[in-house]
Design an enzyme around this catalytic site. Structure first.
Site, PDB file in Angstrom:
ATOM      1  N   GLU A  20      10.196  -5.383   0.555  1.00  0.00           N
ATOM      2  CA  GLU A  20      10.619  -6.249   1.627  1.00  0.00           C
ATOM      3  C   GLU A  20      10.175  -7.812   1.504  1.00  0.00           C
ATOM      4  OE1 GLU A  20       9.475  -5.910   6.422  1.00  0.00           O
ATOM      5  OE2 GLU A  20       8.034  -5.098   5.043  1.00  0.00           O
ATOM      6  N   ARG A 237       0.452   6.254  -6.542  1.00  0.00           N
ATOM      7  CA  ARG A 237       0.097   4.941  -6.157  1.00  0.00           C
ATOM      8  C   ARG A 237      -1.145   4.466  -6.793  1.00  0.00           C
ATOM      9  NH1 ARG A 237       0.106   2.447   0.006  1.00  0.00           N
ATOM     10  NH2 ARG A 237      -0.569   0.383  -0.597  1.00  0.00           N
ATOM     11  N   LYS A 247      -1.980  -4.948   4.062  1.00  0.00           N
ATOM     12  CA  LYS A 247      -1.631  -6.659   3.823  1.00  0.00           C
ATOM     13  C   LYS A 247      -2.265  -7.266   4.864  1.00  0.00           C
ATOM     14  CE  LYS A 247       2.809  -7.174   3.083  1.00  0.00           C
ATOM     15  NZ  LYS A 247       4.098  -7.147   2.875  1.00  0.00           N
TER      16      LYS A 247
END
Length: 542
Positions: A20, A237, A247
């Site tokens: 993104e 991950r 974030k």
């Protein structure tokens, strides 16, 4: 390690990396991008870089450019660049198809709590005609339309809550950075991703296993719309100790001025990683080694930095630095009357291909305080590296602090045996030295793993940057920004500045991966932090 994709055919594999464009790439993105490129190349296929630009509230063109730049830094080159926004019209038509099939509805209720309890929305069984009317209001951005979302009609009792009527479309009247004000409704990632994967020819969708519960949703959308199937391949991950995955929390550190920006060496952004001294080769080796793992574990940082050391140690030149704090000037009684230089000293004794450097010799030299404190009079226990043995004739101490050495008198003894002596670094007292700053860092947070209800502000490490003034041999003047070297007996460093534009360049310490050096300074590490280099950790955005 050999990694294999299920049902993969040479020449037919198509992977995609779908970031993104709402921020900078971080080490987790690097893993995804590297795995996608690895498989595309391994099977002689192609990799698509697709910008998942479905949220105009967060996305900017500048982030697209930064992502492209970051991928270039990682030596990742897509065969094709696409945008989810290129498919907005198709996605809109697929949404209408779901409504017509009775597999989606438009909801104006807040179902967050109801979904968790398996309670159906009052709008779940509206007619197709009413849902199409409502979806048109969403499309037009009317007052009522803005209060709605479109949901998949799957199974509100399913134990997998990702299948409890997830949102597929939302309204947003902010202008999109590529399509302007044309659209007022935008697909969610979970709706757009399987559709665009299918129509773009993706054969294998690589996803972190945090999406595992949503894989069933991915497959449902493909089947409901009768699209070509895509194989989903999960990988773990990278969750590291002392590391945040938000974030928003990463942005908090920037906003609070606790770091210098998104390329700060304490951050896990691609730019921060490389600025800290991580090499692309080492990062790729590490990722491919543990890339097939499906286990979700908290990783230590030592193995990653040890991999990096194995890459840089055989090829990085050696230089000399001396700390300026309480620096000791030593007089050599039978040293050269006039300073002179040797031009052919090796930059790396085990790798002559690295080249040579100039080393100056003089009758006065600089030695570090910590070394001088260990000397005894008339002991031949010292070898000046790249010169030879010396005998200590006298030691001068400070009147105010007898622990501090302020001067030494030495005598050369070049024929002495250096096999059992202590080797020390030194620099000749000439103009051929350069003032530098050595930088080291600590963990940004002081708890190995924050729990869901922990407030990040309660676990911020009080001091995370440590700067030490030093001098270095003048050969470092030839270095370029980003060059990696080893300061003898001190560790590995990367030049952080353009040395031609600053008077005192800065060198960032690169961790060597030794477990003893990876402990938190805040928990009781060495006080000589920047000089010796102990720790680095980042906060990973998610």
């Amino acid at each position: 390690m050999n990694l294999e994709l299920p049902n993969a055919e040479i020449g037919k594999v198509v992977t995609r990396f779908p970031p993104e464009p709402s921020g900078y790439l971080h080490i987790g993105h690097a893993k995804a991008a590297m795995l996608n490129q690895h498989f595309a190349q391994e099977y002689k296929g192609k990799m698509i870089l697709r910008f998942d630009d479905t949220n105009p509230a967060k996305e900017k063109e500048e982030f697209e450019e930064s992502i492209k730049e970051d991928l270039t830094l990682l030596d990742i080159h897509a065969d094709q660049i696409t945008y989810t926004s290129d498919s907005f019209e198709k996605l809109y038509q697929y949404a209408i198809k779901l409504i017509n099939k009775g597999l989606a509805y438009v909801d104006d209720t807040d179902m967050r709590a109801e979904r968790m309890d398996g309670i159906e929305s009052k709008n779940r069984n509206l007619s197709v005609e009413e849902n199409l009317r409502r979806f048109q209001e969403m499309y037009e951005g009317t007052e009522f339309g803005l209060s709605c979302c479109m949901r998949a009609k799957i199974d509100m009792k399913n134990p997998n809550k990702a299948l409890r009527d997830p949102v597929l479309y939302r309204c947003n009247i902010l202008p999109h950075h590529r399509t302007g004000s044309k659209w007022k409704i935008y697909p969610t990632y979970d709706f757009a991703c399987p559709i665009v994967d299918s129509i773009e020819g993706v054969t294998h969708a690589l996803r972190t296993n945090e999406y595992r519960d949503r894989n069933a949703q991915y497959e449902w959308i493909i089947e409901a719309l009768e699209l070509r199937k895509v194989i989903v391949w999960d990988f773990s991950r990278m969750n590291f100790v002392y590391t945040l995955l938000s974030k928003r929390k990463l942005q908090w550190f920037v906003d609070q001025g606790l770091v210098g920006g998104w390329d700060d060496p304490r951050f896990p952004t691609v730019r921060g990683i490389i600025r800290r001294g991580m090499t692309v080769k080492a990062l790729k080796q590490y990722i491919l080694t543990q890339g097939a793992s499906k286990n979700t574990v908290m990783l230590e940082w030592d193995k990653l930095w040890a991999s990096n050391k194995a890459v840089i140690d055989p090829i990085c030149p050696r230089h000399t630095s001396i700390l300026k704090s309480n620096i000791v000037k030593a007089n050599i009684s039978d040293g050269p009357e006039v300073p002179y230089a040797k031009d052919n000293m090796p930059k790396h004794k085990k790798n002559p291909d690295i080249g040579t450097k100039k080393t100056w010799f003089a009758s006065t030299i600089f030695i570090e305080q910590n070394d001088a404190k260990t000397f005894g009079i008339d002991e031949e226990v010292i070898t000046l590296m790249d010169w030879g043995n010396v005998i200590v004739k006298s030691i001068h101490k400070s009147d105010s602090d007898p622990e501090i050495v302020i001067g030494l008198d030495l005598q050369l003894h070049l024929e002495g045996d250096f096999k059992k002596t202590k080797k020390i670094t030194w620099l000749a007292d000439t103009e051929e030295v350069l003032e530098i700053v050595l930088a080291d860092y600590d963990y940004l947070i002081n708890k190995r793993k924050l729990e869901e209800n922990d407030e990040v502000k309660d676990y911020v490490t009080e001091k995370t940057e440590f700067l030490t003034n030093a001098i270095a041999d003048f050969n470092v003047k030839q270095l370029k920004k980003g060059d990696i070297i080893q300061f003898e007996r001190r560790g590995y460093y990367i030049l952080d500045d353009d040395i031609s534009t600053v008077s005192i360049p800065r060198f960032n310490h690169i961790p060597d991966g030794k477990a003893s050096n990876m402990a938190s300074k805040a928990a009781g590490g060495s006080s000589d932090k920047a000089a010796g280099g102990r720790i680095i950790i980042w906060i990973i955005s998610g």
